[in-house]
Design a protein around this motif. Structure first.
Motif, PDB file in Angstrom:
ATOM      1  N   ARG A 167       0.823  -1.218   0.000  1.00  0.00           N
ATOM      2  CA  ARG A 167       0.000   0.000   0.000  1.00  0.00           C
ATOM      3  C   ARG A 167       0.851   1.260   0.000  1.00  0.00           C
ATOM      4  N   PRO A 168       1.873   1.353   0.892  1.00  0.00           N
ATOM      5  CA  PRO A 168       2.672   2.593   0.875  1.00  0.00           C
ATOM      6  C   PRO A 168       3.368   2.827  -0.467  1.00  0.00           C
ATOM      7  N   GLU A 169       3.897   1.768  -1.065  1.00  0.00           N
ATOM      8  CA  GLU A 169       4.578   1.930  -2.354  1.00  0.00           C
ATOM      9  C   GLU A 169       3.617   2.516  -3.388  1.00  0.00           C
ATOM     10  N   TYR A 170       2.437   1.960  -3.472  1.00  0.00           N
ATOM     11  CA  TYR A 170       1.457   2.409  -4.465  1.00  0.00           C
ATOM     12  C   TYR A 170       0.982   3.834  -4.184  1.00  0.00           C
ATOM     13  N   TRP A 171       0.580   4.099  -2.952  1.00  0.00           N
ATOM     14  CA  TRP A 171      -0.019   5.397  -2.657  1.00  0.00           C
ATOM     15  C   TRP A 171       0.989   6.531  -2.640  1.00  0.00           C
ATOM     16  N   LEU A 191      -3.000  -4.593  -7.118  1.00  0.00           N
ATOM     17  CA  LEU A 191      -4.112  -5.536  -7.172  1.00  0.00           C
ATOM     18  C   LEU A 191      -3.633  -6.959  -6.886  1.00  0.00           C
ATOM     19  N   HIS A 192      -2.450  -7.293  -7.386  1.00  0.00           N
ATOM     20  CA  HIS A 192      -1.886  -8.616  -7.084  1.00  0.00           C
ATOM     21  C   HIS A 192      -1.677  -8.770  -5.583  1.00  0.00           C
ATOM     22  N   ASP A 193      -1.296  -7.688  -4.916  1.00  0.00           N
ATOM     23  CA  ASP A 193      -1.015  -7.755  -3.485  1.00  0.00           C
ATOM     24  C   ASP A 193      -2.261  -8.087  -2.662  1.00  0.00           C
ATOM     25  N   VAL A 194      -3.419  -7.729  -3.173  1.00  0.00           N
ATOM     26  CA  VAL A 194      -4.658  -8.050  -2.457  1.00  0.00           C
ATOM     27  C   VAL A 194      -5.326  -9.288  -3.043  1.00  0.00           C
ATOM     28  N   GLY A 195      -4.627  -9.994  -3.941  1.00  0.00           N
ATOM     29  CA  GLY A 195      -5.123 -11.259  -4.472  1.00  0.00           C
ATOM     30  C   GLY A 195      -6.048 -11.126  -5.664  1.00  0.00           C
ATOM     31  N   SER A 218      -2.678  -5.634   2.585  1.00  0.00           N
ATOM     32  CA  SER A 218      -1.975  -6.683   1.850  1.00  0.00           C
ATOM     33  C   SER A 218      -2.293  -8.051   2.433  1.00  0.00           C
ATOM     34  N   GLN A 219      -2.281  -9.062   1.579  1.00  0.00           N
ATOM     35  CA  GLN A 219      -2.393 -10.427   2.077  1.00  0.00           C
ATOM     36  C   GLN A 219      -1.059 -10.780   2.711  1.00  0.00           C
ATOM     37  N   THR A 220      -1.105 -11.255   3.940  1.00  0.00           N
ATOM     38  CA  THR A 220       0.137 -11.511   4.674  1.00  0.00           C
ATOM     39  C   THR A 220       0.846 -12.767   4.197  1.00  0.00           C
ATOM     40  N   GLU A 221       0.114 -13.680   3.568  1.00  0.00           N
ATOM     41  CA  GLU A 221       0.729 -14.915   3.095  1.00  0.00           C
ATOM     42  C   GLU A 221       0.999 -14.804   1.597  1.00  0.00           C
ATOM     43  N   SER A 222       1.774 -15.727   1.084  1.00  0.00           N
ATOM     44  CA  SER A 222       2.026 -15.774  -0.352  1.00  0.00           C
ATOM     45  C   SER A 222       0.718 -16.068  -1.072  1.00  0.00           C
ATOM     46  N   ASN A 223       0.590 -15.516  -2.254  1.00  0.00           N
ATOM     47  CA  ASN A 223      -0.582 -15.818  -3.072  1.00  0.00           C
ATOM     48  C   ASN A 223      -0.107 -16.207  -4.471  1.00  0.00           C
ATOM     49  N   ALA A 224      -1.005 -16.287  -5.413  1.00  0.00           N
ATOM     50  CA  ALA A 224      -0.660 -16.716  -6.769  1.00  0.00           C
ATOM     51  C   ALA A 224       0.323 -15.766  -7.450  1.00  0.00           C
TER      52      ALA A 224
END
Length: 116
Positions: A23-27, A67-71, A98-104
């Motif tokens: 989030r900080p990087e994007y905003w 968007l990838h960061d939120v799945g 952000s999703q705290t775990e790894s996602n796709a």
């Protein structure tokens, strides 16, 4: 991540649509765009056009990574083409934590040390 690190990261990854962006990087990057485009608009129309074109790909890439960061898939950026509602939906997605775990899309972004 601070303002300068976010802008440097997003310009360094200006065509990297894979991975994740916090989030900080994007905003911070969006804030840099808003400030520069606002100032450029008052200086000269051509300068404004240059700023908009210079930020176009990096903003799309950062949005895709966010968007990838939120799945979510980056194709959801196209929702922004729907007047009013599309922008609100994208805003909702980009403010999510952000999703705290790894996602796709990969592992969560690592926080940057303050001195780097």
């Amino acid at each position: 991540m601070n303002f300068q690190q976010a802008v440097q990261t997003c310009f360094r990854k200006y065509v990297d649509f894979s991975g994740r962006a916090s989030r900080p990087e994007y905003w911070w990057f969006v804030l840099a765009y808003v400030i520069l485009s606002f100032v450029a608009r008052f200086i000269n129309d051509y300068l404004y056009l240059i700023v908009v074109l210079a930020f176009l790909l990096p903003l799309l890439a950062a949005g895709a990574r966010r968007l990838h960061d939120v799945g979510k898939t980056a194709w959801l950026l196209l929702i922004g083409l729907v007047p009013v509602v599309g922008g609100l939906v994208l805003l909702y997605f980009t403010v999510q934590p952000s999703q705290t775990e790894s996602n796709a899309y990969g592992p969560p972004p690592q926080p940057q040390p303050a001195g780097v």
